[in-house]
Design an enzyme around this catalytic site. Structure first.
Site, PDB file in Angstrom:
ATOM      1  N   ASP A 177       0.858  -1.127   0.125  1.00 39.77           N
ATOM      2  CA  ASP A 177       0.082   0.124   0.051  1.00 39.77           C
ATOM      3  C   ASP A 177       0.823   1.305  -0.048  1.00 39.77           C
ATOM      4  O   ASP A 177       1.719   1.256   0.715  1.00 39.77           O
ATOM      5  CB  ASP A 177      -0.799   0.108   1.041  1.00 39.77           C
ATOM      6  CG  ASP A 177      -1.906  -1.207   1.511  1.00 39.77           C
ATOM      7  OD1 ASP A 177      -1.521  -2.158   0.921  1.00 39.77           O
ATOM      8  OD2 ASP A 177      -3.079  -0.758   2.280  1.00 39.77           O
ATOM      9  N   HIS A 204      -1.003   4.543  -0.479  1.00 40.48           N
ATOM     10  CA  HIS A 204      -2.011   5.254   0.170  1.00 40.48           C
ATOM     11  C   HIS A 204      -1.607   6.976   0.179  1.00 40.48           C
ATOM     12  O   HIS A 204      -1.491   7.361   1.122  1.00 40.48           O
ATOM     13  CB  HIS A 204      -2.318   5.114   1.629  1.00 40.48           C
ATOM     14  CG  HIS A 204      -3.399   3.823   1.790  1.00 40.48           C
ATOM     15  ND1 HIS A 204      -4.535   3.963   1.201  1.00 40.48           N
ATOM     16  CD2 HIS A 204      -3.421   2.793   2.364  1.00 40.48           C
ATOM     17  CE1 HIS A 204      -5.064   2.628   1.414  1.00 40.48           C
ATOM     18  NE2 HIS A 204      -4.638   2.006   2.279  1.00 40.48           N
ATOM     19  N   ASN A 225      -8.346  -2.867  -2.819  1.00 47.88           N
ATOM     20  CA  ASN A 225      -9.530  -2.442  -2.587  1.00 47.88           C
ATOM     21  C   ASN A 225     -10.009  -1.241  -2.632  1.00 47.88           C
ATOM     22  O   ASN A 225     -11.093  -0.902  -2.673  1.00 47.88           O
ATOM     23  CB  ASN A 225      -9.970  -3.161  -1.048  1.00 47.88           C
ATOM     24  CG  ASN A 225      -9.123  -2.584   0.205  1.00 47.88           C
ATOM     25  OD1 ASN A 225      -7.973  -2.505  -0.017  1.00 47.88           O
ATOM     26  ND2 ASN A 225      -9.746  -1.962   1.111  1.00 47.88           N
ATOM     27  N   HIS A 226      -9.147  -0.191  -2.491  1.00 48.05           N
ATOM     28  CA  HIS A 226      -9.348   1.154  -2.754  1.00 48.05           C
ATOM     29  C   HIS A 226      -9.476   1.536  -4.028  1.00 48.05           C
ATOM     30  O   HIS A 226      -9.683   2.887  -4.551  1.00 48.05           O
ATOM     31  CB  HIS A 226      -8.149   2.059  -1.913  1.00 48.05           C
ATOM     32  CG  HIS A 226      -8.542   1.990  -0.602  1.00 48.05           C
ATOM     33  ND1 HIS A 226      -9.003   3.157   0.260  1.00 48.05           N
ATOM     34  CD2 HIS A 226      -7.858   1.220   0.452  1.00 48.05           C
ATOM     35  CE1 HIS A 226      -9.115   2.896   1.521  1.00 48.05           C
ATOM     36  NE2 HIS A 226      -8.329   1.590   1.608  1.00 48.05           N
ATOM     37  N   HIS A 252      -3.822  -8.236  -3.499  1.00 48.17           N
ATOM     38  CA  HIS A 252      -3.592  -7.186  -2.558  1.00 48.17           C
ATOM     39  C   HIS A 252      -4.201  -7.635  -1.074  1.00 48.17           C
ATOM     40  O   HIS A 252      -3.693  -7.524  -0.122  1.00 48.17           O
ATOM     41  CB  HIS A 252      -4.838  -6.027  -2.937  1.00 48.17           C
ATOM     42  CG  HIS A 252      -4.656  -4.853  -2.032  1.00 48.17           C
ATOM     43  ND1 HIS A 252      -3.753  -4.040  -1.739  1.00 48.17           N
ATOM     44  CD2 HIS A 252      -5.768  -4.596  -0.955  1.00 48.17           C
ATOM     45  CE1 HIS A 252      -4.145  -3.344  -0.777  1.00 48.17           C
ATOM     46  NE2 HIS A 252      -5.077  -3.520  -0.251  1.00 48.17           N
ATOM     47  N   HIS A 290      -2.354  -4.632   2.030  1.00 46.66           N
ATOM     48  CA  HIS A 290      -3.464  -4.660   2.752  1.00 46.66           C
ATOM     49  C   HIS A 290      -3.682  -4.157   4.059  1.00 46.66           C
ATOM     50  O   HIS A 290      -4.730  -3.721   4.686  1.00 46.66           O
ATOM     51  CB  HIS A 290      -4.478  -5.527   2.364  1.00 46.66           C
ATOM     52  CG  HIS A 290      -6.031  -5.445   2.732  1.00 46.66           C
ATOM     53  ND1 HIS A 290      -6.719  -4.437   2.352  1.00 46.66           N
ATOM     54  CD2 HIS A 290      -6.820  -6.410   3.215  1.00 46.66           C
ATOM     55  CE1 HIS A 290      -7.957  -4.551   2.715  1.00 46.66           C
ATOM     56  NE2 HIS A 290      -8.055  -5.885   3.078  1.00 46.66           N
TER      57      HIS A 290
HETATM   58 MN    MN Z   1      -6.303  -2.260   1.011  1.00 47.39          MN
END
Ligand code: MN
Length: 296
Positions: A66, A68, A126-127, A175, A251
């Site tokens: 990730d 982010h 998932n994002h 992920h 994740h």
């Molecule tokens: Mn995630």
């Protein structure tokens, strides 16, 4: 788009990128809406027809967890790529949401994927979903700093991204992790992934599920009614059924930036610092299935 404009974009990139490039997709922190649209469209076209499980080289790989919205981490990966020109990179998803520079981070990964398409693999997290990115920051950042309409260009990228990567040496990467009820790679290959959300339960679980170090198959997850936790029994069956020697996933946040499960059969990696709470890592995989976490 005129030719002069292409050349101009390439020239700007040439000055600022540490890797020599004459690409029209060179990254800058201040790309225009039109430039981003062009990158997103090209990246969609590049990924749209890929299988759900892409095949990577056998070894010499970096797996990135990730990001982010942490541009610092994405830049560190770019530097790693410059230092290791023969290594490929698998991004495990969750590029934006939450962090301080989400658009810039997503754009940099898009640029790396376009400029180094021979050695960069972008997977979906998932994002990379409309309903999640609308809530966790990406939509707001795109709307505020660029234009609400630009979000649609990113959605086209989301839905094009493959769900997993398989290295012929036996490494399966995605992920989240193992989905319930799957005992062949064909079941994953058959999923229709082209949707801005995750209507398919197997795809949903591949980006949402988490490993837990205990003797069970699957159990409920606090993340979502549709998500699961998977234990060592699920791990043993899935890896045996699909001839997998190692699973790499992201994740989840671990302070050290990585965590081993199932006697080293699964590695979880996290590549954002979360404002200093995490020591961000990537996983390096060399010949002979030698894997180790590397600080970025
Ligand atoms: Mn995630």
């Amino acid at each position: 788009m005129g030719k002069a404009q292409r050349l101009k974009i390439g020239t700007v990139g040439l000055k600022q990128s540490p890797m020599p490039t004459d690409s029209e997709f060179a990254w800058r922190p201040d790309l225009s809406v039109e430039e981003i649209r062009r990158m997103a469209s090209a990246l969609h076209d590049m990924n749209a027809d890929l299988p759900n499980i892409v095949v990577t080289p056998e070894s010499n790989l970096f797996y990135v967890g990730d990001l982010h919205g942490e541009l610092k981490s994405a830049i560190a990966v770019r530097e790693l790529m410059a230092r290791h020109p023969k290594h490929s990179v698998v991004f495990l998803g969750d590029y934006a949401d939450r962090g301080p520079q989400q658009v810039e981070t997503f754009n940099l990964v898009m640029s790396l994927a376009l400029e180094h398409s021979d050695r960069v693999f972008m997977l979906r997290g998932n994002h990379e979903s409309k309903e999640i990115a609308e809530v966790y920051g990406f939509y707001s950042e795109v709307s505020r700093h660029y234009s609400p309409g630009l979000f649609d260009s990113y959605l086209k990228v989301f839905e094009s991204l493959p769900l997993a990567a398989f290295s012929p040496s036996g490494v399966f990467a995605c992920h989240g992790g193992i989905p319930e009820g799957v005992n062949s790679s064909e079941q994953i290959a058959e999923i229709e992934r082209h949707n801005i959300n995750f209507p398919d339960d197997i795809a949903f679980q591949m980006v949402w599920n988490d490993p837990r170090e205990a003797d069970f198959h699957f159990r409920a997850s606090s993340r979502s009614d549709r998500a699961r936790e998977f234990g060592s029994l699920a791990f043993d069956e899935f890896t045996s059924d699909l001839s997998i020697k190692l699973i790499v996933r992201s994740h989840e946040v671990y302070e050290d930036g990585f965590q081993e499960f199932f006697d080293g059969g699964l590695m979880s990696v996290f590549s954002a610092s979360y404002a200093g709470r995490v020591s961000p890592k990537v996983i390096r995989m060399d010949e002979g299935l030698k894997v180790r976490p590397v600080s970025i």
